[in-house]
Structures are given as structure tokens and as C-alpha cells.
Design a protein around this motif. Structure first.
Motif, PDB file in Angstrom:
ATOM      1  N   LYS A 241       0.829  -1.199   0.000  1.00 38.69           N
ATOM      2  CA  LYS A 241       0.000   0.000   0.000  1.00 38.69           C
ATOM      3  C   LYS A 241       0.872   1.262   0.000  1.00 38.69           C
ATOM      4  CE  LYS A 241      -3.730   2.401   2.366  1.00 38.69           C
ATOM      5  NZ  LYS A 241      -4.560   2.514   3.574  1.00 38.69           N
ATOM      6  N   CYS A 242       1.974   1.240   0.753  1.00 37.68           N
ATOM      7  CA  CYS A 242       2.886   2.390   0.773  1.00 37.68           C
ATOM      8  C   CYS A 242       3.565   2.569  -0.585  1.00 37.68           C
ATOM      9  CB  CYS A 242       3.932   2.232   1.875  1.00 37.68           C
ATOM     10  SG  CYS A 242       3.257   2.449   3.535  1.00 37.68           S
ATOM     11  N   PHE A 243       3.884   1.449  -1.245  1.00 38.41           N
ATOM     12  CA  PHE A 243       4.443   1.505  -2.595  1.00 38.41           C
ATOM     13  C   PHE A 243       3.453   2.180  -3.552  1.00 38.41           C
ATOM     14  CE2 PHE A 243       4.542  -0.646  -6.786  1.00 38.41           C
ATOM     15  CZ  PHE A 243       5.756  -0.170  -7.252  1.00 38.41           C
ATOM     16  N   ALA A 244       2.182   1.760  -3.477  1.00 36.56           N
ATOM     17  CA  ALA A 244       1.148   2.339  -4.335  1.00 36.56           C
ATOM     18  C   ALA A 244       0.909   3.809  -4.002  1.00 36.56           C
ATOM     19  CB  ALA A 244      -0.149   1.548  -4.179  1.00 36.56           C
ATOM     20  N   SER A 245       0.997   4.167  -2.713  1.00 34.20           N
ATOM     21  CA  SER A 245       0.840   5.570  -2.316  1.00 34.20           C
ATOM     22  C   SER A 245       1.980   6.411  -2.869  1.00 34.20           C
ATOM     23  CB  SER A 245       0.801   5.684  -0.795  1.00 34.20           C
ATOM     24  OG  SER A 245      -0.275   4.945  -0.254  1.00 34.20           O
ATOM     25  N   GLY A 246       3.187   5.825  -2.894  1.00 29.17           N
ATOM     26  CA  GLY A 246       4.325   6.512  -3.486  1.00 29.17           C
ATOM     27  C   GLY A 246       4.126   6.760  -4.970  1.00 29.17           C
ATOM     28  N   ILE A 247       3.461   5.829  -5.636  1.00 29.87           N
ATOM     29  CA  ILE A 247       3.156   5.991  -7.057  1.00 29.87           C
ATOM     30  C   ILE A 247       2.210   7.171  -7.267  1.00 29.87           C
ATOM     31  CG2 ILE A 247       1.848   4.937  -8.959  1.00 29.87           C
ATOM     32  CD1 ILE A 247       3.100   2.257  -8.098  1.00 29.87           C
ATOM     33  N   ILE A 248       1.196   7.281  -6.414  1.00 30.43           N
ATOM     34  CA  ILE A 248       0.246   8.390  -6.525  1.00 30.43           C
ATOM     35  C   ILE A 248       0.946   9.722  -6.253  1.00 30.43           C
ATOM     36  CG2 ILE A 248      -1.830   9.400  -5.498  1.00 30.43           C
ATOM     37  CD1 ILE A 248      -2.821   6.525  -5.036  1.00 30.43           C
ATOM     38  N   LEU A 249       1.838   9.735  -5.249  1.00 33.71           N
ATOM     39  CA  LEU A 249       2.599  10.950  -4.948  1.00 33.71           C
ATOM     40  C   LEU A 249       3.501  11.315  -6.122  1.00 33.71           C
ATOM     41  CD1 LEU A 249       3.350  13.106  -2.829  1.00 33.71           C
ATOM     42  CD2 LEU A 249       5.129  11.542  -2.008  1.00 33.71           C
ATOM     43  N   GLY A 250       4.178  10.315  -6.693  1.00 34.96           N
ATOM     44  CA  GLY A 250       5.036  10.555  -7.847  1.00 34.96           C
ATOM     45  C   GLY A 250       4.249  11.033  -9.056  1.00 34.96           C
ATOM     46  N   THR A 251       3.034  10.523  -9.221  1.00 35.58           N
ATOM     47  CA  THR A 251       2.176  10.964 -10.323  1.00 35.58           C
ATOM     48  C   THR A 251       1.882  12.455 -10.205  1.00 35.58           C
ATOM     49  OG1 THR A 251       1.131   8.788 -10.534  1.00 35.58           O
ATOM     50  CG2 THR A 251      -0.081  10.679 -11.427  1.00 35.58           C
ATOM     51  N   GLY A 252       1.553  12.889  -8.983  1.00 40.60           N
ATOM     52  CA  GLY A 252       1.240  14.307  -8.778  1.00 40.60           C
ATOM     53  C   GLY A 252       2.421  15.206  -9.026  1.00 40.60           C
ATOM     54  N   PHE A 253       3.584  14.850  -8.453  1.00 39.61           N
ATOM     55  CA  PHE A 253       4.773  15.711  -8.543  1.00 39.61           C
ATOM     56  C   PHE A 253       5.499  15.611  -9.883  1.00 39.61           C
ATOM     57  CE2 PHE A 253       4.950  16.095  -3.784  1.00 39.61           C
ATOM     58  CZ  PHE A 253       5.007  17.489  -3.749  1.00 39.61           C
ATOM     59  N   MET A 254       5.596  14.386 -10.447  1.00 42.52           N
ATOM     60  CA  MET A 254       6.458  14.170 -11.608  1.00 42.52           C
ATOM     61  C   MET A 254       5.723  14.137 -12.945  1.00 42.52           C
ATOM     62  SD  MET A 254       9.381  14.195 -10.266  1.00 42.52           S
ATOM     63  CE  MET A 254      10.277  13.804 -11.766  1.00 42.52           C
ATOM     64  N   HIS A 255       4.412  14.012 -12.928  1.00 41.22           N
ATOM     65  CA  HIS A 255       3.664  13.951 -14.180  1.00 41.22           C
ATOM     66  C   HIS A 255       2.688  15.120 -14.331  1.00 41.22           C
ATOM     67  CE1 HIS A 255       4.797   9.752 -15.442  1.00 41.22           C
ATOM     68  NE2 HIS A 255       5.165   9.738 -14.174  1.00 41.22           N
ATOM     69  N   VAL A 256       1.776  15.212 -13.380  1.00 43.68           N
ATOM     70  CA  VAL A 256       0.679  16.167 -13.536  1.00 43.68           C
ATOM     71  C   VAL A 256       1.144  17.613 -13.334  1.00 43.68           C
ATOM     72  CG1 VAL A 256      -1.707  16.632 -12.917  1.00 43.68           C
ATOM     73  CG2 VAL A 256      -0.782  14.356 -12.588  1.00 43.68           C
ATOM     74  N   LEU A 257       1.878  17.862 -12.253  1.00 45.13           N
ATOM     75  CA  LEU A 257       2.319  19.223 -11.953  1.00 45.13           C
ATOM     76  C   LEU A 257       3.261  19.781 -13.026  1.00 45.13           C
ATOM     77  CD1 LEU A 257       1.690  21.224  -9.659  1.00 45.13           C
ATOM     78  CD2 LEU A 257       3.823  20.500  -8.554  1.00 45.13           C
TER      79      LEU A 257
END
Length: 347
Positions: free
Chosen positions: A89-105
Motif C-alpha cells: 500500500k505504501c508503494f502504491a501511495s508513493g506511485i500516486i505521490l510521484g504521479t502528482g509531482f512528476m507527471h501532472v504538476l
């Protein structure tokens, strides 16, 4: 059944709002921003089959990603509440965090600072950071208010079913079944609010990236995006699937939430294909509309990943009771962020 219908209506409303928001993006492109007609990668005839492949591939991988956690309760070592489940779950949460910072923003920054936009006001004020900040605060408000409303409703329902409490003994502390059920119900309500808010944020992001792929006729770009988005959607689906699992919805609602996550990117691609003859992703209106939507989505995803997912778990009793498990979960979250950072090169 009523809550399932309400949730379905909310999802449809979001998709419609995004579609209407994208519609005004059909506008003329400044000459200096027009695509070079001699570019060998621009081929509308070859691009269409690639887009169809993208729809099927992303649909399948999204469904695999979001449904995999839902079946984990049938696998002993992956059972919710276990250490391995927590690390995943922490791995998947890291993916969501990375999506926000590294892709969307970054996409939002790039769009809203494009030379195709007028210098005033778009180059005079950091709209991406401002909108993302507001989005994070609004998400906090929605998160808080929704939890309060659900809690009041649960308390009201409990008061209608007053029974003589039975005393039970847990860790040498006398607790009533009423107290333990109240604690469990509050945690369950939090999980449900988190799952709903997170899915709405992911849907906005998924439609936007699907639209961008569907609207482009650059075969070189599409080939790279297909593989990147398949991995992106699968791992992001794992994060959402874990939240849906902990929310303990009915099977019908679990399927409904998983289904809408899986179809939103293909829906965006189909919308992009339909509008590809008139939609120009480098027109000023398109850049502003999609850039602002990305900023909103980034603020929501970053807030949810840090506050409702990672911070909630790291400050919870399970991780606070084991430094070793904390380090494992931190490493898993870092791995998820790192994976999204690598994918950012192609996506």
C-alpha cells in the motif's frame, strides 16, 4: 444500492464537466505554434490504429491494477492488515505521490508557461502553483466536511439502535462492544471518504492524459506513451484498489469504482479521437483549460498521497510499533516515487 447510484451519478457528472471544459479548447492556433507539416512522425492514418491499441491495452492494464488488491483478501500473506499488504500500500501511495509531482504538476507548468500564451497574465503569475495550492486546501475542506457528515450520520444511526453494551477485555483494558464498533466505524468512514475523493481526482487526471493521446497524430509520441501509460495506470490502479478494499464497500460498488477508473483514460482517448480534427492541443484555450485541470488534479493527488495515505499509515499504531516496518514502508514509498520519476521521461 442508493449509495452506489449516487456514486455513479457523481462519476458521470465529473466526466460531463470535464467534457464541457474541454469543448471550448477548440480554437485557432497561433502561427508560431503550428505543427511542422513536414514532420515525418505526423501521420493521422497510422496514428489511428495505434490509438485503438492504446485504448485496449490501457483498459486491460487499468482493470488488472485496480482489481488485483480486491482479490488480495483471498491470499493469506496479502490479507489486509498484514505487514506485506502495508508495504504494498505504501508503494502504491508513493506511485500516486510521484504521479502528482512528476507527471501532472510539470505538465501544468509547461502548458501554462507556453510561449503560445500571452505574456500577460500567464507569464506574470505562477498560476499552476496557485491553483494546485487552492486545490489542496479545497480537498482538505471536502475531506473534513465529508468525514463530519458521515460521522454524524453514523452516530444518528447508532442512536436508533441502542442496546445494552457487553463488556469485553482487550489488552487488560475493559472496552464495550459499543466503543470498539464506534472506533471501527469511524476508521471505515475515513477509508470511504479517502477512496471517493481519491477516485475523483484520478478520474480528472486520467481523462486529461487520455485526451492528449487521442488528439495527437504524432506516431512517435504515441508509441512511447502506450507503454508508459499502461504501467502508469496499472500501478496507480493498485493504489486506488487498496483504498477501495479498505473501504469495505459492497461488491457492486467495488466493481463500479474499479470500472470507472479503468474506462476513464480510454474515454479520454476516444474523446480525443473524436475531436482530433478540430482540437489543437497547442491552442491557447486548450493549453489554459488542460493546464488548469492538471493543476487542480496535482493539488488533490499530492494532498491525498501525503496526508490521507502515507501520513495516516506512518502515524498509525501498526507502523509506530515497528521501526523496521517503517523503514520497509518508506523504502516502498520511495520506490513508487522513483518508478514514476523514471516513467516521466516517456509519459
Amino acid at each position: 444500492m442508493a449509495t452506489t447510484t449516487q456514486h455513479m451519478n457523481q462519476i458521470f457528472l465529473v466526466l460531463l464537466l470535464i467534457s464541457f471544459a474541454i469543448s471550448p479548447a477548440i480554437s485557432t492556433v497561433p502561427k508560431e505554434c503550428e505543427t511542422d507539416p513536414t514532420d515525418s512522425c505526423i501521420d493521422k492514418t497510422k496514428a489511428l490504429p495505434l490509438k485503438i491499441i492504446a485504448i485496449v491495452a490501457i483498459l486491460v492494464t487499468s482493470m488488472i491494477g485496480v482489481t488485483a488488491p480486491l482479490f488480495s483478501r483471498y491470499v493469506t500473506f496479502l490479507h489486509p492488515g498484514g505487514k506485506i499488504f502495508m508495504i504494498i500500500k505504501c508503494f502504491a501511495s508513493g506511485i500516486i505521490l510521484g504521479t502528482g509531482f512528476m507527471h501532472v504538476l510539470p505538465d501544468s507548468f509547461e502548458m501554462l508557461s507556453s510561449p503560445c500564451l500571452e505574456d500577460n497574465p500567464w507569464h506574470k503569475f505562477p498560476f499552476t502553483g496557485f491553483v494546485a495550492m487552492l486545490s489542496g486546501l479545497v480537498t482538505l475542506a471536502i475531506d473534513s466536511i465529508a468525514t463530519s457528515l458521515y460521522t454524524k450520520k453514523a452516530v444518528a444511526d447508532d442512536s436508533e439502535e441502542r442496546t445494552t453494551p457487553m463488556i469485553i477485555q482487550i489488552d487488560h483494558l475493559p472496552l464495550t462492544t459499543k466503543e470498539t464498533s464506534s472506533t471501527c466505524s469511524k476508521q471505515l468512514l475515513r477509508y470511504r471518504v479517502i477512496a471517493m475523493v481519491l477516485e475523483l481526482g484520478i478520474i480528472v487526471h486520467s481523462v486529461v492524459i487520455g485526451l492528449s493521446l487521442g488528439a495527437t497524430n504524432d506516431t512517435c509520441t504515441i508509441k512511447g506513451l502506450i507503454a508508459a501509460l499502461c504501467f502508469h495506470q496499472m500501478f496507480e490502479g493498485m493504489g486506488l484498489g487498496g483504498c477501495i478494499l479498505q473501504a469495505e464497500y459492497t461488491n457492486a460498488k467495488k466493481f463500479l469504482m474499479a470500472f470507472f477508473f479503468a474506462v476513464t483514460t480510454p474515454f479520454g482517448i476516444a474523446l480525443g479521437i473524436a475531436l482530433s480534427s478540430v482540437y489543437k492541443d497547442n491552442s491557447p484555450t486548450a493549453l489554459i483549460t488542460v493546464g488548469l485541470l492538471n493543476a487542480c488534479s496535482a493539488g488533490l493527488l499530492i494532498y491525498m498521497a501525503l496526508v490521507d495515505l502515507l501520513a495516516a499509515e506512518f502515524m498509525g499504531s501498526m507502523l509506530q510499533g515497528s521501526v523496521k516496518l517503517q523503514l520497509n514502508c518508506f523504502g516502498a514509498a520511495l520506490l513508487g516515487c522513483g518508478g514514476m520519476s523514471v516513467l516521466a521521461k516517456w509519459a
